[in-house]
Design an enzyme around this catalytic site. Structure first.
Site, PDB file in Angstrom:
ATOM      1  CG  ASP A 163      -1.901   1.127   1.243  1.00 51.58           C
ATOM      2  OD1 ASP A 163      -2.081   1.774   0.191  1.00 51.58           O
ATOM      3  OD2 ASP A 163      -2.502   1.379   2.299  1.00 51.58           O
ATOM      4  CG  ASP A 383      -3.534   4.056  -3.373  1.00 51.63           C
ATOM      5  OD1 ASP A 383      -2.577   3.592  -2.725  1.00 51.63           O
ATOM      6  OD2 ASP A 383      -4.722   3.882  -3.050  1.00 51.63           O
TER       7      ASP A 383
END
Length: 507
Positions: A163, A383
């Protein structure tokens, strides 16, 4: 059902936009770089000095990077693509809402540096390159990517979500008072001889937010509690600690271990984490995996994600350190990260999207539609933890309208992917669809192949635009589906994003 969820999240986004201050005692401070990093070697290494350095130190000399594979899971059959995408979209929308609230409430950002003069990494070890295997979460109904990590002494295997939108590395830990279902056993600190609690009076305890700031630190040996909030349904609470982390090196059969690695041992964990054992943060803050490894691998890391239609035996790669093959790529482009006062949260990698091209023509959008507002809302981030791409209104409606206007060859169909335009392509071997590109404020352009922004809804002969809209003041996100088959480099030292088209299976 999904439409109802989307409407609910739309309301929540708008409701949260009025929130300006933290309600749980969290304080927003610019991210700091850890002054002293753990040692990372393929053989036994000395334990690091835990003290915070008192002065900046020179940059370490460069050596070859370290490459890690991103494997795709093969232990079970993947769910139908439509069902998997629906689950990923559901989680994406929760994630977007949560990231939006984190920005507006300034929660879970890092406290002040206990030693503000310590801003540079230690030169105690030469830079290396580390390359890891990433696993696709497709078989678990997840649009995320996983990395295999071995934790503790003796080392035990865990799969962590990769992440770039968060910093804290954490595992579900025994005793697990409130935990989600995960694949494999839960980490037990009592079975590891290298586990060490960070105490509440240790300066490193200031790097995390406490679950209850009113509880005093009563004794030198009292563990440092932490609380990391992703949103209403996703959070982790437990003890801040250090441990030995080990990763297998791609293609060499060797492994590399880091001692004294800071992480969260989570005893209360909630969220949509799809079978993972925890999370590996690659954000810009000081606690992320990338930041803690910076003294050894430098200020750059990169990954190359294979496309989701590839054979499940094909793996993606995560590279720590500069990759010579990427740097020599003739089509490597760079765009600058948004920095300074324009960047409301230092965890995120903001980019300055100025113009959007559909079919070679600029989409007409308001000049400030993708800018960060004075309150810190809006802007665009890249992301790895979000599957599709999302654009704030009215940008998304302009993108959608441009595609609808230009696509006349295929029959439009509804009911497949929320508000995204979808088309019947039965019997079509090679799609003819308008191009899509992002133009950044510094003039760089990112041109995408059609398979990165249209997704085939198997077993149906339907393709849908792999982008959705979110309320105007929320984040826009370039998701991992749009990043497939690009080698993407996060160069923190030079504050820039690098990207080059590559067949990621060959990296």
């Amino acid at each position: 059902m999904i439409s109802l969820v989307f409407l609910l999240l739309f309301f929540l986004f708008n409701a949260s936009s009025a929130v300006q201050n933290s309600t749980n005692g969290g304080i927003y401070i610019r991210g700091i770089e850890l002054p002293q990093h753990p040692s990372f070697n393929s053989v036994t290494s000395a334990k690091p000095d835990c003290r915070l350095a008192s002065a900046p130190t020179p940059e370490p000399t460069k050596s070859p990077p370290l490459k890690l594979q991103l494997k795709r899971k093969t232990h079970q059959s993947p769910p139908p693509k439509k069902d998997s995408l629906a689950q990923s979209t559901h989680r994406d929308l929760h994630r977007l809402h949560n990231l939006h609230r984190r920005i507006l409430e300034r929660k879970n950002t890092n406290p002040p540096n206990p030693n503000p003069s310590a801003q540079s990494p230690s030169p105690s070890a030469p830079q290396q390159q580390m390359v890891a295997t990433l696993e696709s979460g497709l078989s678990l109904g997840s649009g995320e990517y996983f990395m295999d990590v071995f934790v503790g002494t003796p080392p035990k295997h865990f799969s962590l979500i990769l992440d770039t939108g968060s910093d804290l590395n954490w595992l579900q830990c025994l005793p697990c008072h409130d935990c989600f279902d995960q694949t494999g056993p839960v980490y037990d600190p009592n079975q590891s001889s290298s586990y060490r609690n960070v105490t509440c009076r240790d300066p490193r305890c200031a790097l995390v937010s406490a679950p209850d700031s009113a509880v005093p630190c009563a004794a030198d040996h009292q563990p440092c509690p932490y609380f990391y909030w992703y949103g209403d349904r996703s959070n982790t609470t437990g003890d801040f600690a250090t441990e030995t982390f080990t990763v297998n090196l791609t293609g060499s059969g060797a492994s590399a271990s880091v001692e004294g690695f800071m992480f969260g041992c989570g005893h209360w964990n909630r969220g949509l984490f799809h079978g993972a054992a925890g999370l590996l943060g690659l954000g810009r803050g000081p606690l992320s995996f990338a930041s803690q490894m910076r003294s050894l691998y430098g200020h750059a890391f990169s990954y190359c994600l294979v496309d989701r239609d590839a054979d499940l035996s094909v793996s993606s790669k995560l590279v720590f350190g500069e990759d010579p093959g990427l740097l020599a790529h003739p089509n490597l482009n760079y765009t600058s990260f948004v920095a300074g006062s324009e960047n409301p949260v230092d965890t995120f990698y903001y980019v300055d999207v100025k113009t959007i091209m559909v079919g070679g023509e600029a989409v007409q959008i308001p000049a400030d539609a993708l800018r960060i507002s004075a309150e810190g809302a809006g802007g665009t981030i890249i992301d790895s933890g979000t599957t599709l791409s999302y654009f704030a209104e009215p940008v998304y409606e302009a993108i959608r309208a441009a595609f609808v206007r230009k696509i006349k060859k295929y029959e439009a169909v509804d009911g497949f992917l929320l508000s995204a335009p979808c088309y019947n392509v039965t019997g079509v071997a090679e799609l003819e669809l308008p191009g899509f590109a992002l133009v950044f404020g510094d003039g760089a352009m990112w041109d995408f192949p059609v398979e990165n922004y249209f997704i085939r809804m198997e077993p149906h002969e339907v393709v849908c635009l792999a982008m959705l809209g979110v309320p105007r003041d929320s984040l826009s996100i370039i998701g991992n589906y749009q990043q497939q088959n690009f080698h993407i480099m996060y160069d923190v030292q030079n504050s820039r994003l690098g990207y080059a088209p590559r067949k990621c299976a060959d990296v």
